[in-house]
Design a protein around this motif. Structure first.
Motif, mmCIF file in Angstrom:
data_model
loop_
_atom_site.group_PDB
_atom_site.id
_atom_site.type_symbol
_atom_site.label_atom_id
_atom_site.label_comp_id
_atom_site.label_asym_id
_atom_site.label_seq_id
_atom_site.Cartn_x
_atom_site.Cartn_y
_atom_site.Cartn_z
ATOM 1 N N ARG A 230 73.785 33.736 33.329
ATOM 2 C CA ARG A 230 74.765 34.790 33.614
ATOM 3 C C ARG A 230 74.827 35.114 35.102
ATOM 4 O O ARG A 230 73.876 34.897 35.839
ATOM 5 C CB ARG A 230 74.374 36.068 32.859
ATOM 6 C CG ARG A 230 74.709 36.029 31.383
ATOM 7 C CD ARG A 230 74.448 37.407 30.773
ATOM 8 N NE ARG A 230 73.040 37.642 30.487
ATOM 9 C CZ ARG A 230 72.466 38.836 30.491
ATOM 10 N NH1 ARG A 230 73.186 39.928 30.800
ATOM 11 N NH2 ARG A 230 71.182 38.973 30.215
ATOM 12 N N ASP B 230 67.786 40.652 29.633
ATOM 13 C CA ASP B 230 67.310 40.191 28.330
ATOM 14 C C ASP B 230 65.781 40.111 28.376
ATOM 15 O O ASP B 230 65.165 40.423 29.398
ATOM 16 C CB ASP B 230 67.960 38.855 27.922
ATOM 17 C CG ASP B 230 67.754 37.764 28.949
ATOM 18 O OD1 ASP B 230 66.698 37.776 29.626
ATOM 19 O OD2 ASP B 230 68.634 36.896 29.089
ATOM 20 N N SER C 7 69.631 32.878 31.473
ATOM 21 C CA SER C 7 70.780 32.725 30.575
ATOM 22 C C SER C 7 71.983 32.113 31.287
ATOM 23 O O SER C 7 73.013 31.854 30.662
ATOM 24 C CB SER C 7 71.185 34.100 30.044
ATOM 25 O OG SER C 7 71.516 34.935 31.159
ATOM 26 N N GLY D 268 74.007 40.596 22.947
ATOM 27 C CA GLY D 268 73.426 39.261 22.802
ATOM 28 C C GLY D 268 72.585 39.195 21.540
ATOM 29 O O GLY D 268 73.064 39.543 20.453
ATOM 30 N N ARG E 98 75.613 40.623 28.599
ATOM 31 C CA ARG E 98 75.622 39.689 27.480
ATOM 32 C C ARG E 98 76.857 39.976 26.615
ATOM 33 O O ARG E 98 77.527 41.011 26.790
ATOM 34 C CB ARG E 98 74.359 39.900 26.627
ATOM 35 C CG ARG E 98 73.111 39.412 27.315
ATOM 36 C CD ARG E 98 71.876 39.751 26.518
ATOM 37 N NE ARG E 98 71.552 41.176 26.624
ATOM 38 C CZ ARG E 98 70.491 41.749 26.074
ATOM 39 N NH1 ARG E 98 69.640 41.026 25.339
ATOM 40 N NH2 ARG E 98 70.233 43.035 26.221
#
Lengths: 240, 240, 240, 240, 240, 240
Positions: free
Chosen positions: D6, D176, D4, D33, D12
């Motif tokens: 990140r 995630d 992602s 998210g 998220r």
């Protein structure tokens, strides 16, 4: 002395009516007095997984009671989501009894399921079931012989069943519900026409019984099964 | 002739070990050779709904097999979500056998549940269960007498069970698994020390058997049960 | 201060007895004090559907408690028709713990199921299960090596488990049932002999606990698992 | 490095939307998210049987996933006839987490059930559930205070949860689905605003992890939960 | 044009035979050609929990098919462990139909369960069930009037049901199985003797049908139900 | 006169929102006033066993309600272990409605399952489900056309559904929950854009209704479905 006025060695009126349903390959309404069991035999071309490819067939049975076959309405097993222990015990007994007189090898890789559904119950539903199931099974095999699927009927002996019990101290044949509820001992005998024993089940209800009593119960059962075998032969119009 | 080298009328080595668990009011590990059943008796102060307020108690049983108690692992019944017909048949048999020698009125409104869990199976698990369950039940009653909840042990007779069968044409006592798998007939006898019959179950595996054969099996069972009753008395250190 | 008189960092008496059943490819009765768990490993030649043809094996576990393994009799899960959430949680934990130290690729397309059945429960049944299951699994692999089915034992590390908790404000090792019922925090650690963490589960029972308390519990767990690994090696007669 | 993009310590986008259903006494759509969980709190005036008359309340949770909340459609648990082990494990975790910050005595003899239904899943459904369930529960208590049924809100601390894991060797916050599927370790932390630990669950997916790695995961969790607690306070418009 | 040679507005031979079982308070074997349904009404003194103490009674129905009531044997629902969606749909329909003509308040706090068991099926089992169930219910109420438990029969209208369908483009009355399997539309009408509509169910099997077609089906249904109501009155020997 | 102030022939505000979930091949949140149903269509490459190799596809539906979609919390069907009769009835209806406008042959051997999950219920959940399910199904087929798996969308007509009822003596369109609870008759119509009837279900709640009343209900349904079909076309941006 018996509530029905019967002699100790007297069966209820027995009737075995065949051809009672339109679809089944064999069918028999077995009536032992007010006990009425609808027996239907269904031929299926598929055997259980553990028999596949072994060149042998299978005979099995299922048993059920209509909810209001009894004096008080029972719960419907399909609605409760399971069959009771008693139901399973009885259907296993019927299946074993039929297999004991069937040549499974000779029938080829097919399965015959005999459904025994109690329309009305007044004692002795399992013995009426076995007696009627034999007729339905025989008829299904006859159909297979007629269509040429089998050369001969792969049944090795004739089987029937009756209950006997100790009621007010006396050994009596073919218990009805009133007697059954109050019996000191309850036994079921599955016997063959040729004199063999297929299944014996005896239960002391209240206190143990003696070996002499048990022998007397077995003697009565022999009488009862002989009468039932006659009725089976009459309805199947033949001797085996 | 028997795979184990035993005589036709010879039981396997039997041992009844008591006090095998910390919590149960009565417990017995019943061993018939390599068949090992853990029997525990649990006292509960609540009777089934249909007995409430009737001044009577209840004795019941449950039966189970550990998944690897057998030569091939079986599915766990709890995981499959239901008890097999065989399991239900056996636990009903154990319960009836125990109730046949219990004075339910005398025990007051309590329930005793005897759990019979098969740790290792080599044939005859139901008969070992009944034999051990009697010991566990007796001990639970003893505990109630000791605490003053009961004046005396409400057991009316001593009960034990053994299987017999026709193996290679001969009647043999106390079938082990190899014999059981290959027997022509399989019978279970639940008998009392005083000579009574509590339950008889006989099944022809392949073809029907005769009444003479059945009588011989019953004679062997009597021998076996006498031996089992001795073992029960020895471990309970008393005569009834 | 502990009901048992143990030191805060003192395990109960641990015993790992192997070869306790006749049939299983590996078996171990794991005893942590009065907690006794029978662990049996069964080799099956069939892997779960989603693994077929992938060249990998599988290790899984099932868990159960005998109804009277506890102080009050519990309902039998097979009779209730389903496994509780707790049972499923524990058996998933045991399976994951074993797989964490197994080289599934190296074992080939077979499945080993380890059954953990609690014969008697006094706290810590899941940690005793994991500790004993490792032994049973190892033995099953040894058998496969002996028969030539495997070249070497596909186990990559040694795994054992212990519970720790906060009891009356103090961190203590290996909770028994009395402590467990009254603990402020309950944690389970599944650790390897080489110092790794496989599973950590910590639950505040009443109010949250601190990170410092958690670290102390982890330190105790390390001590306990070291002792358990010694016992495993002793009984398996070897170092990995 | 994260799919992602990140940072390792970056959550998220989190959103907690309240008042999302018309009927529930408290409700919150928790979004981490693409993971969306609908949490509803229902007040019931009946406590579980074992709590009746004890002057204490109960907080419990149920969890479910819509069949197409996931990338591949899952079977519907209601159609399969049972909840999976995973579902039961998660709903037990949510319930324990909420009870750890609730004064059950102070809430009186009522039960609050929080349903957490996953509308869309992208990893971390259990931690989003706990975080949203706290908000829904708080709102239900607020309603009871407004109606005068309670004097004050019987919540003793603020609770939220986040997952952390080892992904490609690095400790990362709030996994995630892509990361979760490929993580070497997966941990869930349920922590309070005041710094306490309510639940810790850590699982090595492939090989054991070290204590140092575990401490780093716990440090990240602390960061994440602090952010979540801020979001909870913002939406509940108050500090506890 | 119809396989049976019937006119489009011609019912099969209908027979309603009462008193067909020994125990039920009301019973009727309803035959629509080769479709045979055994309907039994059972009086129970206990109403469902949600009606207790409300001064109102309840009428409900259960439905089942014997496994070999059909041309191919079906699985037994009790063995499968659940009732199919179709079974539940039909038994709910029968119950609603009976309640629509019953004054539940007037019947007092009792429940009447009507069991409809299909002995042989040739299409239209649900409509034969409703038609026969009305008769069985009426007879059970008559019995309550005779014993003085009720002052009058709490039935407000007479109800019967019939199926109609589009078969090879034509609207036909009372579909048998061959027609039903091949119909373009299948409808069931539950109507009262006085002209009211109780239930309407219409399903396009292949492609949608028109409003005109639907009106023609309803006209045929009216004819059929009038004939069925005559048959009900004849067998109950009275007009309502 | 209607609690909502609506005219007798006035629908609630209808909205059909597409693209509401990330994963489903088609999705639609159907809102009829406060009734909100999430419909997702999932493409599976496997058809039911009885269709394999027949060159035909299948469309089916499942239905569920979130526990707190209703004013009082309902039990979760997954936790109770079975779907209610009502749930099964509704999901069978949705499936039949969709299949009535789908060319199963033309879709090839794939299955599309449409899940209809009620997020909030205020009457008419089954009709909102059908209306939204059509949209989700259409979108899934569009996706198959876009990817080249299908040449054209195998839908033969447009289908939508609405409920009508008799409320305080008047025929009204699109019942909300308050009306539904108090209606004298409740009907559901599944109709096509081109004027056909797919399903009709009418139930008298208290006493039978007349044919004239039924025709008026059908007239209202036609109005409602025309409006719904407009909304479907608007959101799918096309005419069929």
């Amino acid at each position: 002395m018996r509530p029905s006025g019967r002699q100790t060695d007297e069966m209820r009126t027995v009737s075995l009516e065949t051809g009672v349903t339109k679809y089944a390959e064999g069918s028999c309404m077995a009536r032992f007095g007010d006990t009425h069991v609808l027996c239907t035999a269904s031929i299926e071309t598929r055997v259980p997984p553990w028999l596949r490819g072994k060149g042998s067939g299978w005979v099995t049975a299922e048993y059920g009671m209509l909810p209001r076959s009894t004096s008080e309405r029972m719960n419907r097993e399909a609605a409760r989501g399971k069959q009771s222990g008693r139901t399973q015990e009885i259907q296993r007994l019927i299946g074993r009894s039929l297999r004991a007189v069937t040549d499974l090898k000779a029938m080829g890789e097919i399965q015959i399921t005999v459904d025994c559904d109690v329309i009305q119950a007044d004692g002795g539903t399992r013995t009426a079931s076995i007696t009627g199931a034999y007729v339905a099974l025989f008829m299904a095999f006859e159909k297979l012989v007629k269509t040429g699927a089998l050369k001969s009927i792969p049944i090795t002996d004739q089987v029937a069943a009756v209950s006997c019990g100790l009621y007010k101290g006396a050994a009596v044949l073919d218990l009805d519900y009133i007697e059954d509820s109050d019996a000191e001992a309850d036994t079921n005998f599955v016997l063959t026409a040729s004199g063999g024993i297929v299944e014996v089940q005896g239960t002391a209800e209240d206190k143990p019984f003696t070996q002499e009593q048990f022998m007397e119960l077995m003697r009565l059962a022999r009488l009862g099964v002989d009468e039932l075998c006659l009725a089976q032969r009459a309805v199947l119009s033949q001797n085996i």
